[in-house]
Design a protein around this motif. Structure first.
Motif, PDB file in Angstrom:
ATOM      1  N   ALA B 170       0.859  -0.988   0.316  1.00  0.00           N
ATOM      2  CA  ALA B 170      -0.076   0.101  -0.150  1.00  0.00           C
ATOM      3  C   ALA B 170       0.685   1.119  -0.280  1.00  0.00           C
ATOM      4  O   ALA B 170       0.810   2.004  -1.074  1.00  0.00           O
ATOM      5  CB  ALA B 170      -1.351   0.242   1.164  1.00  0.00           C
ATOM      6  N   ILE B 171       1.904   1.074   0.946  1.00  0.00           N
ATOM      7  CA  ILE B 171       2.741   2.616   0.887  1.00  0.00           C
ATOM      8  C   ILE B 171       3.385   3.267  -0.755  1.00  0.00           C
ATOM      9  O   ILE B 171       3.698   3.866  -0.832  1.00  0.00           O
ATOM     10  CB  ILE B 171       3.883   2.277   2.311  1.00  0.00           C
ATOM     11  CG1 ILE B 171       2.798   2.400   3.729  1.00  0.00           C
ATOM     12  CG2 ILE B 171       4.747   3.099   2.060  1.00  0.00           C
ATOM     13  CD1 ILE B 171       3.527   1.522   4.658  1.00  0.00           C
ATOM     14  N   ALA B 172       4.028   1.869  -1.024  1.00  0.00           N
ATOM     15  CA  ALA B 172       4.856   1.258  -2.143  1.00  0.00           C
ATOM     16  C   ALA B 172       3.877   2.050  -3.672  1.00  0.00           C
ATOM     17  O   ALA B 172       4.031   2.900  -3.564  1.00  0.00           O
ATOM     18  CB  ALA B 172       5.375   0.645  -2.421  1.00  0.00           C
ATOM     19  N   THR B 195      -0.487   6.241   7.060  1.00  0.00           N
ATOM     20  CA  THR B 195      -1.294   7.568   7.250  1.00  0.00           C
ATOM     21  C   THR B 195      -0.500   7.837   8.639  1.00  0.00           C
ATOM     22  O   THR B 195      -0.984   9.221   9.582  1.00  0.00           O
ATOM     23  CB  THR B 195      -3.356   7.387   7.522  1.00  0.00           C
ATOM     24  OG1 THR B 195      -3.171   5.642   9.089  1.00  0.00           O
ATOM     25  CG2 THR B 195      -3.615   6.744   6.505  1.00  0.00           C
ATOM     26  N   GLY B 196       0.776   8.007   8.579  1.00  0.00           N
ATOM     27  CA  GLY B 196       1.183   8.418   9.192  1.00  0.00           C
ATOM     28  C   GLY B 196       3.314   8.781   8.829  1.00  0.00           C
ATOM     29  O   GLY B 196       2.645   9.957   8.052  1.00  0.00           O
ATOM     30  N   SER B 197       4.095   7.937   8.921  1.00  0.00           N
ATOM     31  CA  SER B 197       4.879   8.214   8.043  1.00  0.00           C
ATOM     32  C   SER B 197       4.879   8.883   6.863  1.00  0.00           C
ATOM     33  O   SER B 197       5.382  10.017   6.582  1.00  0.00           O
ATOM     34  CB  SER B 197       6.398   7.892   8.732  1.00  0.00           C
ATOM     35  OG  SER B 197       6.162   6.562   8.371  1.00  0.00           O
ATOM     36  N   GLN B 242       6.241  -3.976  11.731  1.00  0.00           N
ATOM     37  CA  GLN B 242       7.857  -3.035  12.926  1.00  0.00           C
ATOM     38  C   GLN B 242       6.157  -2.157  13.897  1.00  0.00           C
ATOM     39  O   GLN B 242       6.420  -2.462  15.339  1.00  0.00           O
ATOM     40  CB  GLN B 242       8.451  -2.738  11.973  1.00  0.00           C
ATOM     41  CG  GLN B 242       9.627  -3.754  11.726  1.00  0.00           C
ATOM     42  CD  GLN B 242      10.015  -3.159   9.943  1.00  0.00           C
ATOM     43  OE1 GLN B 242       9.591  -1.975   9.649  1.00  0.00           O
ATOM     44  NE2 GLN B 242      11.119  -4.231   9.659  1.00  0.00           N
ATOM     45  N   THR B 243       5.497  -1.741  12.443  1.00  0.00           N
ATOM     46  CA  THR B 243       4.654  -0.732  13.763  1.00  0.00           C
ATOM     47  C   THR B 243       3.323  -1.626  14.585  1.00  0.00           C
ATOM     48  O   THR B 243       3.414  -0.952  15.703  1.00  0.00           O
ATOM     49  CB  THR B 243       3.928   0.207  12.505  1.00  0.00           C
ATOM     50  OG1 THR B 243       2.578  -0.238  11.839  1.00  0.00           O
ATOM     51  CG2 THR B 243       4.872   0.439  11.842  1.00  0.00           C
ATOM     52  N   GLN B 244       3.275  -2.659  14.046  1.00  0.00           N
ATOM     53  CA  GLN B 244       2.016  -2.868  14.479  1.00  0.00           C
ATOM     54  C   GLN B 244       2.656  -3.932  16.637  1.00  0.00           C
ATOM     55  O   GLN B 244       2.432  -4.116  17.433  1.00  0.00           O
ATOM     56  CB  GLN B 244       2.169  -4.913  14.284  1.00  0.00           C
ATOM     57  CG  GLN B 244       0.869  -5.861  15.237  1.00  0.00           C
ATOM     58  CD  GLN B 244       0.090  -5.031  15.255  1.00  0.00           C
ATOM     59  OE1 GLN B 244      -1.296  -4.730  14.177  1.00  0.00           O
ATOM     60  NE2 GLN B 244      -0.749  -5.949  16.764  1.00  0.00           N
ATOM     61  N   GLN B 245       4.147  -4.256  16.170  1.00  0.00           N
ATOM     62  CA  GLN B 245       5.056  -4.919  17.055  1.00  0.00           C
ATOM     63  C   GLN B 245       5.091  -3.627  18.042  1.00  0.00           C
ATOM     64  O   GLN B 245       4.649  -3.657  19.453  1.00  0.00           O
ATOM     65  CB  GLN B 245       6.543  -5.127  16.784  1.00  0.00           C
ATOM     66  CG  GLN B 245       7.165  -5.390  17.601  1.00  0.00           C
ATOM     67  CD  GLN B 245       8.553  -4.289  18.546  1.00  0.00           C
ATOM     68  OE1 GLN B 245       8.152  -3.234  17.865  1.00  0.00           O
ATOM     69  NE2 GLN B 245       8.609  -4.476  19.624  1.00  0.00           N
ATOM     70  N   ALA B 246       5.458  -2.337  17.877  1.00  0.00           N
ATOM     71  CA  ALA B 246       5.859  -1.615  18.787  1.00  0.00           C
ATOM     72  C   ALA B 246       4.883  -0.920  19.199  1.00  0.00           C
ATOM     73  O   ALA B 246       4.357  -0.423  20.628  1.00  0.00           O
ATOM     74  CB  ALA B 246       6.315  -0.332  17.861  1.00  0.00           C
ATOM     75  N   SER B 247       3.224  -0.875  18.534  1.00  0.00           N
ATOM     76  CA  SER B 247       1.633  -0.475  18.951  1.00  0.00           C
ATOM     77  C   SER B 247       1.847  -1.494  20.111  1.00  0.00           C
ATOM     78  O   SER B 247       0.725  -1.181  21.614  1.00  0.00           O
ATOM     79  CB  SER B 247       0.832   0.214  18.436  1.00  0.00           C
ATOM     80  OG  SER B 247       1.335   0.560  17.486  1.00  0.00           O
ATOM     81  N   GLU B 463       4.129  12.158  12.277  1.00  0.00           N
ATOM     82  CA  GLU B 463       5.249  11.635  11.439  1.00  0.00           C
ATOM     83  C   GLU B 463       4.627  12.511  10.431  1.00  0.00           C
ATOM     84  O   GLU B 463       4.781  12.052   8.984  1.00  0.00           O
ATOM     85  CB  GLU B 463       5.614  10.868  11.575  1.00  0.00           C
ATOM     86  CG  GLU B 463       6.913  10.570  13.093  1.00  0.00           C
ATOM     87  CD  GLU B 463       7.279   8.601  13.008  1.00  0.00           C
ATOM     88  OE1 GLU B 463       7.974   9.010  12.562  1.00  0.00           O
ATOM     89  OE2 GLU B 463       6.478   8.337  13.063  1.00  0.00           O
ATOM     90  N   CYS B 464       3.009  12.610   9.539  1.00  0.00           N
ATOM     91  CA  CYS B 464       2.163  12.688   9.156  1.00  0.00           C
ATOM     92  C   CYS B 464       2.495  14.407   7.946  1.00  0.00           C
ATOM     93  O   CYS B 464       2.351  14.840   8.498  1.00  0.00           O
ATOM     94  CB  CYS B 464       0.666  12.393   8.494  1.00  0.00           C
ATOM     95  SG  CYS B 464       0.133  12.764   7.266  1.00  0.00           S
ATOM     96  N   GLU B 465       2.834  14.398   7.112  1.00  0.00           N
ATOM     97  CA  GLU B 465       2.779  15.436   5.692  1.00  0.00           C
ATOM     98  C   GLU B 465       2.465  14.578   4.783  1.00  0.00           C
ATOM     99  O   GLU B 465       2.514  13.964   4.035  1.00  0.00           O
ATOM    100  CB  GLU B 465       4.008  15.720   5.695  1.00  0.00           C
ATOM    101  CG  GLU B 465       4.997  16.584   6.497  1.00  0.00           C
ATOM    102  CD  GLU B 465       4.764  17.729   7.746  1.00  0.00           C
ATOM    103  OE1 GLU B 465       3.966  18.545   6.439  1.00  0.00           O
ATOM    104  OE2 GLU B 465       5.211  18.272   8.310  1.00  0.00           O
ATOM    105  N   LEU B 466       1.112  15.603   4.590  1.00  0.00           N
ATOM    106  CA  LEU B 466       0.205  15.123   3.420  1.00  0.00           C
ATOM    107  C   LEU B 466       0.672  15.362   1.965  1.00  0.00           C
ATOM    108  O   LEU B 466       0.455  14.945   1.065  1.00  0.00           O
ATOM    109  CB  LEU B 466      -1.193  15.941   3.897  1.00  0.00           C
ATOM    110  CG  LEU B 466      -2.519  14.847   4.556  1.00  0.00           C
ATOM    111  CD1 LEU B 466      -3.777  14.693   4.536  1.00  0.00           C
ATOM    112  CD2 LEU B 466      -2.336  12.770   3.953  1.00  0.00           C
ATOM    113  N   GLY B 467       1.701  16.388   1.615  1.00  0.00           N
ATOM    114  CA  GLY B 467       1.741  16.463  -0.056  1.00  0.00           C
ATOM    115  C   GLY B 467       0.858  17.518  -0.502  1.00  0.00           C
ATOM    116  O   GLY B 467      -0.294  17.661  -0.305  1.00  0.00           O
TER     117      GLY B 467
END
Lengths: 316, 472
Positions: B170-172, B195-197, B242-247, B463-467
């Motif tokens: 999705a991110i790519a 929807t974050g970084s 990774q984000t799942q683990q952190a959360s 960390e979100c900057e939409l552009g």
């Protein structure tokens, strides 16, 4: 703690190694005897896997063509013991057909043609499976009991504590099958012809032995072993159309490189070396496991191009 | 005399070929962007003709707006790109997503389902144009997914791309869509980064994320298992895991009062987890399996087989029905979260389930609902905007409040394009309690959206900057 980890690594490595060895033996005798590069070897694993699942239990289909025409339940529900008999036989028959209609016309063609036709076949098999059964994943067909012996659940082992009991049986069963294969190759006339064929098939022909018949049998035997590896694989891993390429093909070729083409002992040794390598790397640094696997193969190629047990090349 | 032994060259060639096969990963073997038989042509919305209005109404105001991305839409059809995993670890999710997408397309063109319930939609295509689609295979792999999306944008003139069953994918793809100024509607992606970084203006996500999973799950498992426990995590080694683990670490520590012993990455697509599982320390009370799709269908049964469930509690934070089906013997009593459930007693849920059942003879998974709703949301926003011009459609979606997607009231927040909505905490059913093979999960708690989420400058959103919109 170190001892515990070491024992676990060996146990886990033996399971993976057993599957690799079964795959490697099939591939190596086919390559050794007929100089035929078979990229459809993974497809045989896939066929064995699905056949195994369908012999072991009844499965409900929720996707694919079969389901769309109303065939939602497939399988015999006969259990693992029956699968150990039926799956290799099925693999053997598929191997005979494959040798006759796919391999034979390509024996005298360049390797690139062999690679293309067998890779094509592998894709066709995978897509046919996907078409018929859908891309669904089926849960592992882990048996609870085999021939009245309870094999499910964990068992208390010294040093490592709880360990999945079935995994130990996998190693045991695979070792028996590998042992039998070894005996056939080493101790029978048929095995002698196979071995001679891997050395110099022309000379075998000159001696008046119909090596073509042996070719079919060798191919079918390799296929039966690959199918059996598939059966073992699906007894503890999920089943999906990708398993042939993702779990079987690459390891089989790596085993071939490490062990040496045409050497059954090499395939057995190579399979277990790679299995234990993966298990050890998983514990030490999991992200490196795949890379180290290739590194081992590359190292062998550098220092012993013919593989650890391949004989030195004659007549180059 | 012919040498009949395999030479080193044979072996090397064979291995090289096998290696190449491995690298190709069969990614290129499925036709990306095949037309799915909808319209007869290649879903090409008449991009080649210059007369603009192919007789099918106007282009939604091409006269008012400049060209941007694949706008204006020429001719009387419009193409959506359905980019889903048809192979790889998450292929099963992809299969069900396609069912949801095809149903959405059918309803948009002919009425039925939510089209009959939503005021914005007519059942006569979108802005009077017939919806066509192209399908692609992401192979659960970001590079393959980008190539496939790229083809849809340049060759098929897709005005909107949707899909993804892996956050890596999705991110790519959303990055590409931002560059190309083609809107992306996230389907199944749960990483905080989406929807974050890694957020972008051109992408919207209705699904919840790992952070909300932590918020919803931690109180429930604390009440079920108690406080002061030690937990050990395995996680799929890519953005989602990774984000799942952190959360999980954050909320199990802060909310449940547990302490983490360790967390170990496992490569995406691992089929044998025995080595990882035999490494779980003896003093662990809880094992958290941050795996999804095929990975979870392997790791969970293997954990049960190793007897881990007898000495500790297992949690699978992100459940889905397809995974539960593949591991149905192993899920009893195991907690996790889910996007949605086909048994929810809610009018939009039930009408969607009804039309899905009618079409496919089986209830939809939440992957299918996400696909369906994200297509509908886009179409409705276009209708409200009165144009396909992307910046207008995006503005139409930002800060939009809706309650017609099966989960009650939802807000699509404008500052990070993350939907704020209820999250379901579920538990695997015992085999005896199931009505059918699709009835696998019990909804333990529908956590209201007010108890979840984070401010526009907090958590992942910080960390979100939409552009850019592209019309600045």
């Amino acid at each position: 703690m170190v001892l515990e980890t070491a024992v676990e690594v060996v146990l886990n490595g033996l399971q993976q190694g057993a599957i690799f060895a079964l795959l490697g033996i099939g591939l190596t005798i086919i390559l050794g005897t007929m100089k035929f590069l078979n990229l459809a070897h993974g497809a045989l694993y896939l066929i064995g896997g699905y056949a195994g699942m369908y012999v072991i239990r009844e499965t409900t289909l929720s996707t694919g063509y079969l389901e769309s025409i109303g065939v939602t339940t497939v399988g015999l529900g006969l259990g693992f013991a029956a699968a150990m008999v039926l799956v290799p036989i099925f693999g053997f028959v598929v191997g005979l057909l494959m040798e006759r209609y796919v391999a034979e016309p390509f024996y005298d063609r360049p390797e690139t043609d062999q690679l293309l036709v067998t890779f094509g076949l592998a894709l066709i098999v995978q897509e046919v499976v996907k078409f018929l059964m859908g891309g669904s994943t089926f849960q592992p067909a882990t048996p609870e009991q085999v021939l009245g012996i309870s094999v499910g659940g964990p068992i208390e082992l010294p040093i490592v504590g709880n360990y999945p009991q079935w995994r130990l049986y996998i190693v045991l069963i695979a070792l028996v099958v590998i042992g039998l294969t070894y005996l056939v190759i080493e101790k029978t006339d048929f095995g002698l012809v196979v071995q001679a064929g891997t050395q110099d098939s022309e000379m075998v022909r000159l001696l008046g032995i119909k090596i073509n018949r042996s070719y079919s049998l060798v191919f079918a035997m390799g296929a039966a072993l690959a199918a059996f590896a598939g059966l073992i694989g699906v007894s503890f891993q999920t089943v999906s159309p990708q398993i042939g390429t993702e779990q079987a093909l690459i390891p089989a070729f790596l085993v071939l490189v490490v062990g040496g083409a045409g050497s059954v002992v090499g395939a057995i040794f190579g399979g277990f070396v790679l299995g234990i390598t993966i298990a050890a790397m998983t514990v030490l640094a999991s992200q490196w496991a795949q890379i180290v696997l290739y590194a081992v193969a590359a190292g062998v190629l550098l220092f012993r191009p013919e593989g650890l047990f391949g004989s030195a090349e004659v007549g180059e | 005399m012919e040498d009949s032994r395999p030479t080193r060259r044979d072996v090397v060639k064979g291995s090289a070929a096998a290696g190449a096969v491995g690298l190709a990963g069969l990614a290129g073997c499925t036709q990306g962007g095949q037309n799915d038989g909808g319209g007869g042509d290649d879903g090409n919305g008449g991009g080649g003709d210059d007369d603009g209005n192919g007789g099918g109404g106007d282009d939604g105001g091409s006269t008012e707006y400049p060209s941007l991305g694949n706008f204006p839409v020429e001719g009387d059809t419009v193409t959506f790109g359905f980019n889903v995993p048809q192979s790889g670890s998450y292929s099963q999710e992809g299969e069900d997503e396609l069912r949801g997408y095809d149903l959405a397309k059918q309803h948009l063109n002919n009425g039925g389902g939510w089209v009959d319930q939503w005021d914005d939609l007519s059942g006569d295509g979108v802005l009077g144009k017939t919806v066509e689609s192209v399908n692609g295979d992401t192979a659960t792999d970001p590079d393959t997914a980008r190539q496939s999306a790229s083809r849809m944008i340049s060759r098929d003139d897709a005005i909107m791309i949707t899909g993804g069953s892996s956050s890596g994918v999705a991110i790519a793809v959303q990055e590409l869509c931002q560059e190309e100024k083609v809107q992306f509607q996230c389907c199944l992606t749960h990483s905080n980064d989406t929807t974050g970084s890694a957020c972008v203006r051109y992408s919207f996500r209705e699904m919840f994320n790992a952070y909300m999973t932590g918020q919803a799950l931690a109180p429930v498992v604390r009440d079920a298992y108690g406080e002061d426990l030690n937990f050990y995590q395995l996680y799929a080694d890519y953005t989602w895991g990774q984000t799942q683990q952190a959360s999980m670490e954050q909320f199990f520590t802060d909310v449940a009062g547990w302490s983490q012993i360790d967390s170990v990455p496992t490569p995406l697509g691992t089929s044998d987890y025995s080595s990882y599982l035999s490494d779980v320390p003896d003093d662990a009370d809880v094992l958290v399996l941050n795996h999804y799709g095929l990975d979870a269908a392997n790791s969970l049964p293997q954990a049960i087989e190793a007897g881990l469930d007898e000495r500790l509690e297992i949690i699978v934070p992100l459940y889905n029905r397809l995974m539960a089906q593949a591991a149905s013997d192993s899920i009893e009593g195991i907690f996790g979260t889910a996007d949605w459930n086909w048994k929810l007693d809610e009018e939009y849920t039930q009408s969607f389930v009804e039309s899905f059942q009618e079409e496919y003879d089986q209830p939809p998974s939440y992957a299918a609902r996400l696909a369906y709703t994200q297509t509908m949301q886009y179409a409705a926003a276009v209708e409200r905007a009165g144009t396909f011009y992307p910046p207008e459609v995006i503005r139409e979606m930002e800060d939009y409040e809706f309650d017609n997607a099966g989960l009650g009231g939802e807000l699509m927040r404008g500052s990070d394009h993350q939907a704020f909505r209820d999250v379901l905490v579920v538990q695997g059913k015992a085999p005896g309690d199931r009505d059918s093979e699709f009835d696998l999960l019990n909804v333990v708690n529908q956590t209201p959206r007010d108890d979840l989420g984070y401010g526009p400058d907090e958590g992942p959103a910080a960390e979100c900057e939409l552009g850019e919109y592209g019309d600045e």
